[in-house]
Design a protein around this motif. Structure first.
Motif, PDB file in Angstrom:
ATOM      1  N   VAL A   1      37.261  34.506 -24.771  1.00 56.66           N
ATOM      2  CA  VAL A   1      38.316  33.589 -24.095  1.00 56.66           C
ATOM      3  C   VAL A   1      37.965  32.195 -24.026  1.00 56.66           C
ATOM      4  N   LEU A   2      38.688  31.245 -24.684  1.00 56.54           N
ATOM      5  CA  LEU A   2      38.247  29.870 -24.802  1.00 56.54           C
ATOM      6  C   LEU A   2      39.260  29.152 -23.814  1.00 56.54           C
ATOM      7  N   GLY A   3      38.856  28.092 -23.155  1.00 58.30           N
ATOM      8  CA  GLY A   3      39.636  27.202 -22.301  1.00 58.30           C
ATOM      9  C   GLY A   3      40.793  26.695 -22.981  1.00 58.30           C
ATOM     10  N   GLY A   4      42.030  26.628 -22.186  1.00 55.88           N
ATOM     11  CA  GLY A   4      43.072  25.936 -22.835  1.00 55.88           C
ATOM     12  C   GLY A   4      43.364  25.074 -21.653  1.00 55.88           C
ATOM     13  N   GLU A   5      44.844  24.683 -21.733  1.00 58.39           N
ATOM     14  CA  GLU A   5      45.366  23.611 -20.666  1.00 58.39           C
ATOM     15  C   GLU A   5      45.612  24.052 -19.440  1.00 58.39           C
ATOM     16  N   ASP A   6      45.928  25.432 -19.202  1.00 53.64           N
ATOM     17  CA  ASP A   6      46.060  25.863 -17.978  1.00 53.64           C
ATOM     18  C   ASP A   6      44.819  26.190 -17.150  1.00 53.64           C
TER      19      ASP A   6
ATOM     20  N   LEU B   1      43.781  31.074 -13.995  1.00 50.58           N
ATOM     21  CA  LEU B   1      43.826  32.094 -14.889  1.00 50.58           C
ATOM     22  C   LEU B   1      44.111  33.554 -14.219  1.00 50.58           C
ATOM     23  N   TYR B   2      44.051  33.744 -13.001  1.00 50.62           N
ATOM     24  CA  TYR B   2      44.414  34.787 -12.502  1.00 50.62           C
ATOM     25  C   TYR B   2      45.589  35.566 -12.452  1.00 50.62           C
ATOM     26  N   SER B   3      46.567  34.552 -12.745  1.00 49.58           N
ATOM     27  CA  SER B   3      48.023  35.145 -12.910  1.00 49.58           C
ATOM     28  C   SER B   3      48.240  35.683 -14.404  1.00 49.58           C
ATOM     29  N   SER B   4      47.654  35.552 -15.321  1.00 46.40           N
ATOM     30  CA  SER B   4      47.296  36.265 -16.604  1.00 46.40           C
ATOM     31  C   SER B   4      46.912  37.751 -16.342  1.00 46.40           C
ATOM     32  N   TYR B   5      46.325  38.059 -15.131  1.00 45.35           N
ATOM     33  CA  TYR B   5      45.475  39.424 -15.457  1.00 45.35           C
ATOM     34  C   TYR B   5      46.745  40.556 -15.047  1.00 45.35           C
ATOM     35  N   ARG B   6      47.947  40.283 -14.511  1.00 45.65           N
ATOM     36  CA  ARG B   6      48.752  41.357 -14.439  1.00 45.65           C
ATOM     37  C   ARG B   6      49.506  41.765 -15.709  1.00 45.65           C
TER      38      ARG B   6
ATOM     39  N   TYR C   1      34.231  34.053 -16.224  1.00 38.62           N
ATOM     40  CA  TYR C   1      32.765  33.709 -15.832  1.00 38.62           C
ATOM     41  C   TYR C   1      32.766  32.713 -14.640  1.00 38.62           C
ATOM     42  N   GLY C   2      33.815  32.509 -13.991  1.00 33.61           N
ATOM     43  CA  GLY C   2      33.825  31.374 -12.790  1.00 33.61           C
ATOM     44  C   GLY C   2      33.736  30.076 -13.280  1.00 33.61           C
ATOM     45  N   LYS C   3      33.885  29.780 -14.422  1.00 35.43           N
ATOM     46  CA  LYS C   3      33.554  28.328 -15.068  1.00 35.43           C
ATOM     47  C   LYS C   3      34.790  27.450 -14.739  1.00 35.43           C
ATOM     48  N   GLY C   4      34.463  26.281 -14.796  1.00 35.94           N
ATOM     49  CA  GLY C   4      35.674  25.249 -15.011  1.00 35.94           C
ATOM     50  C   GLY C   4      36.346  25.500 -16.172  1.00 35.94           C
ATOM     51  N   VAL C   5      37.748  25.273 -16.230  1.00 33.53           N
ATOM     52  CA  VAL C   5      38.259  25.381 -17.462  1.00 33.53           C
ATOM     53  C   VAL C   5      38.611  24.098 -18.323  1.00 33.53           C
ATOM     54  N   ARG C   6      38.216  23.946 -19.373  1.00 35.40           N
ATOM     55  CA  ARG C   6      38.304  22.830 -20.291  1.00 35.40           C
ATOM     56  C   ARG C   6      38.717  23.261 -21.815  1.00 35.40           C
ATOM     57  N   PRO C   7      39.419  22.784 -22.324  1.00 33.82           N
ATOM     58  CA  PRO C   7      39.737  23.202 -23.680  1.00 33.82           C
ATOM     59  C   PRO C   7      38.561  23.429 -24.735  1.00 33.82           C
ATOM     60  N   GLY C   8      38.314  24.525 -25.297  1.00 37.00           N
ATOM     61  CA  GLY C   8      37.548  25.110 -26.491  1.00 37.00           C
ATOM     62  C   GLY C   8      36.200  25.552 -25.609  1.00 37.00           C
TER      63      GLY C   8
ATOM     64  N   ALA D   1      44.095  35.552 -25.927  1.00 35.07           N
ATOM     65  CA  ALA D   1      45.139  34.552 -26.369  1.00 35.07           C
ATOM     66  C   ALA D   1      45.906  34.210 -25.164  1.00 35.07           C
ATOM     67  N   TYR D   2      46.283  35.340 -24.618  1.00 36.93           N
ATOM     68  CA  TYR D   2      47.176  35.365 -23.402  1.00 36.93           C
ATOM     69  C   TYR D   2      46.559  34.779 -22.199  1.00 36.93           C
ATOM     70  N   ILE D   3      45.347  34.931 -21.972  1.00 36.52           N
ATOM     71  CA  ILE D   3      44.505  34.353 -20.823  1.00 36.52           C
ATOM     72  C   ILE D   3      44.520  33.015 -21.042  1.00 36.52           C
ATOM     73  N   GLN D   4      43.967  32.486 -22.377  1.00 36.37           N
ATOM     74  CA  GLN D   4      43.983  31.301 -22.743  1.00 36.37           C
ATOM     75  C   GLN D   4      45.329  30.316 -22.670  1.00 36.37           C
ATOM     76  N   GLY D   5      46.487  31.174 -22.942  1.00 38.35           N
ATOM     77  CA  GLY D   5      47.703  30.614 -22.752  1.00 38.35           C
ATOM     78  C   GLY D   5      48.358  30.000 -23.831  1.00 38.35           C
ATOM     79  N   LYS D   6      47.770  30.789 -25.093  1.00 39.28           N
ATOM     80  CA  LYS D   6      48.333  30.729 -26.570  1.00 39.28           C
ATOM     81  C   LYS D   6      49.661  31.364 -26.735  1.00 39.28           C
ATOM     82  N   VAL D   7      49.521  32.673 -26.036  1.00 35.58           N
ATOM     83  CA  VAL D   7      50.852  33.489 -26.249  1.00 35.58           C
ATOM     84  C   VAL D   7      51.292  33.837 -24.659  1.00 35.58           C
ATOM     85  N   ARG D   8      52.635  34.034 -24.710  1.00 31.66           N
ATOM     86  CA  ARG D   8      53.319  34.369 -23.385  1.00 31.66           C
ATOM     87  C   ARG D   8      54.109  35.520 -23.679  1.00 31.66           C
ATOM     88  N   GLU D   9      53.585  36.348 -24.589  1.00 33.84           N
ATOM     89  CA  GLU D   9      54.464  37.753 -24.441  1.00 33.84           C
ATOM     90  C   GLU D   9      53.774  38.980 -24.713  1.00 33.84           C
TER      91      GLU D   9
END
Length: 390
Positions: free
Chosen positions: A323-328, A331-336, A350-357, A382-390
């Motif tokens: 899972v690579l960082g995206g713009e969002d 992240l927790y909302s993607s779990y459901r 990993y509990g790391k700050g998110v930044r692209p790549g 990809a969903y967690i990263q925010g690349k897809v939304r379905e």
């Protein structure tokens, strides 16, 4: 710093220098083994510090902080390879066991030292040379053919510190760096490989060793984005040969703990060694859910000289997608969605700050259908990263 609270029954304290995600992922196996961890974290909100109670803040370059950590530990290991040699020497002088030992760790810290040692051992490597001047670069390019690969001897990872050079002019800035005159640049032939593989082994101070299946690693823009375990279409003989190389390196270099050997597979099935890592490694994250003994538990067993666990896989295939960082940043909302769509997917963040790549987590899925597993792991990541939304 405050002394770590030991588990009842005399179980040891394992110190880890570095508070990154590799230290963080040792927390679960340590708890199951009854061990106490203490990490020297770069910041109070470092990845490992968020889940390990004993996490004094300090830098791996701070001798006082390193020795203060070691004072209350039974063994010390590492989240990364960047601890300076003088700090390592002082740490060893305390008498606390250090794994991997500095004499081995140097071959993961210094790519030129690694190439020299592996060549002396007759381990298959790309053609290489050390260059300090444009003339030396030109001579190597003329010998092996352009383009060539240039690497800084220390500090590079995930494509950083690596450059594909079509001429000596491409390396003008690197050659002008003040440290290059002393260390030189590592030049390598551009190997015509068909894919990248990784051999992951563990070795204890008493010499016991264990090896996981050879895996295929898929790179995107220099970053590993997917791991297939075991590597598809690898014959038994080819897998055995690659495993033998890794075990031979571990023994010859006296590695203790987990060792990852990154490999290039050639068209004829032979492999050459790309790089070494002496710690749990991205190519082994699949083993957390896909093997009887995952790499983080095995690393703890190895550095404590406990009998090593069974590295056999649970299922025919396991696929790991990074899972690579995206713009969002949330992240927790993607779990459901991920959990509802695929209850068999195992998500590790990993509990790391998110930044692209940036690598911020991974997803493991296991089963019998490799194509389906790749789709499932890739979609979840990809969903967690925010690349897809379905």
């Amino acid at each position: 710093m405050s002394k770590p609270v030991r588990s009842p029954g005399g179980f040891p304290v394992v110190g880890i220098i570095g508070g990154g995600q590799l230290a963080r992922m040792c927390a679960g196996p340590a708890a199951e083994l009854g061990l106490t961890l203490s990490v020297l974290a770069e910041a109070a909100d470092a990845s490992a510090a968020l889940v390990i109670p004993s996490a004094p803040v300090g830098q791996h370059t701070d001798l006082e902080a390193v020795l203060a950590l070691a004072e209350h530990c039974d063994v010390v290991t590492f989240d990364h390879e960047h601890v300076p040699a003088d700090i390592l020497a002082a740490l060893v002088a305390t008498g606390v066991p250090v794994h991997p030992r500095p004499e081995a760790l140097v071959f993961a810290q210094d790519k030129i030292a690694m190439r020299e040692r592996l060549t002396a051992l007759d381990v298959p490597c790309p053609a290489w040379a050390v260059a300090r001047t444009p003339a030396e670069v030109e001579a190597f390019g003329a010998e092996v053919g352009w383009p060539i690969i240039a690497k800084t001897p220390r500090g590079g990872y995930d494509g950083k510190g690596v450059l594909v050079a079509g001429s000596a002019g491409d390396l003008t800035q690197w050659l002008a760096h003040e440290g290059t005159a002393e260390t030189g640049l590592l030049l390598e032939e551009r190997v015509p490989f068909v894919r990248e593989l990784a051999a992951l082994v563990a070795r204890s101070p008493s010499g016991q060793a264990a090896a996981w299946p050879i895996v295929e690693t898929v790179q995107t823009d220099g970053i590993c984005t997917e791991v297939l375990a075991p590597a598809p279409a690898l014959t038994g003989g080819e897998a055995a040969a690659a495993t033998h190389i890794a075990l031979r390196i571990a023994g010859a270099l006296d590695v203790t703990g987990v060792l990852a050997v990154e490999l290039f597979e050639l068209a004829d099935g032979r492999v050459v060694v790309n790089e070494l890592a002496m710690r749990p490694h991205n190519s082994g994250h699949w083993s957390m859910d896909g093997a009887v003994t995952g790499q983080f538990e095995q690393h703890l067993r190895a550095v404590l000289d406990l009998p090593l666990g069974d590295p056999s896989p649970h299922e025919r295939w396991t696929v790991m997608a990074n899972v690579l960082g995206g713009e969002d940043e949330e992240l927790y909302s993607s779990y459901r969605h991920v959990m509802a769509r695929d209850p068999g997917a195992k998500v590790h963040l990993y509990g790391k700050g998110v930044r692209p790549g940036r690598k911020i987590g991974h997803v493991n899925v296991s089963g019998d259908d490799l194509a389906s597993l790749r789709e499932r792991a890739g979609h979840a990541a990809a969903y967690i990263q925010g690349k897809v939304r379905e």
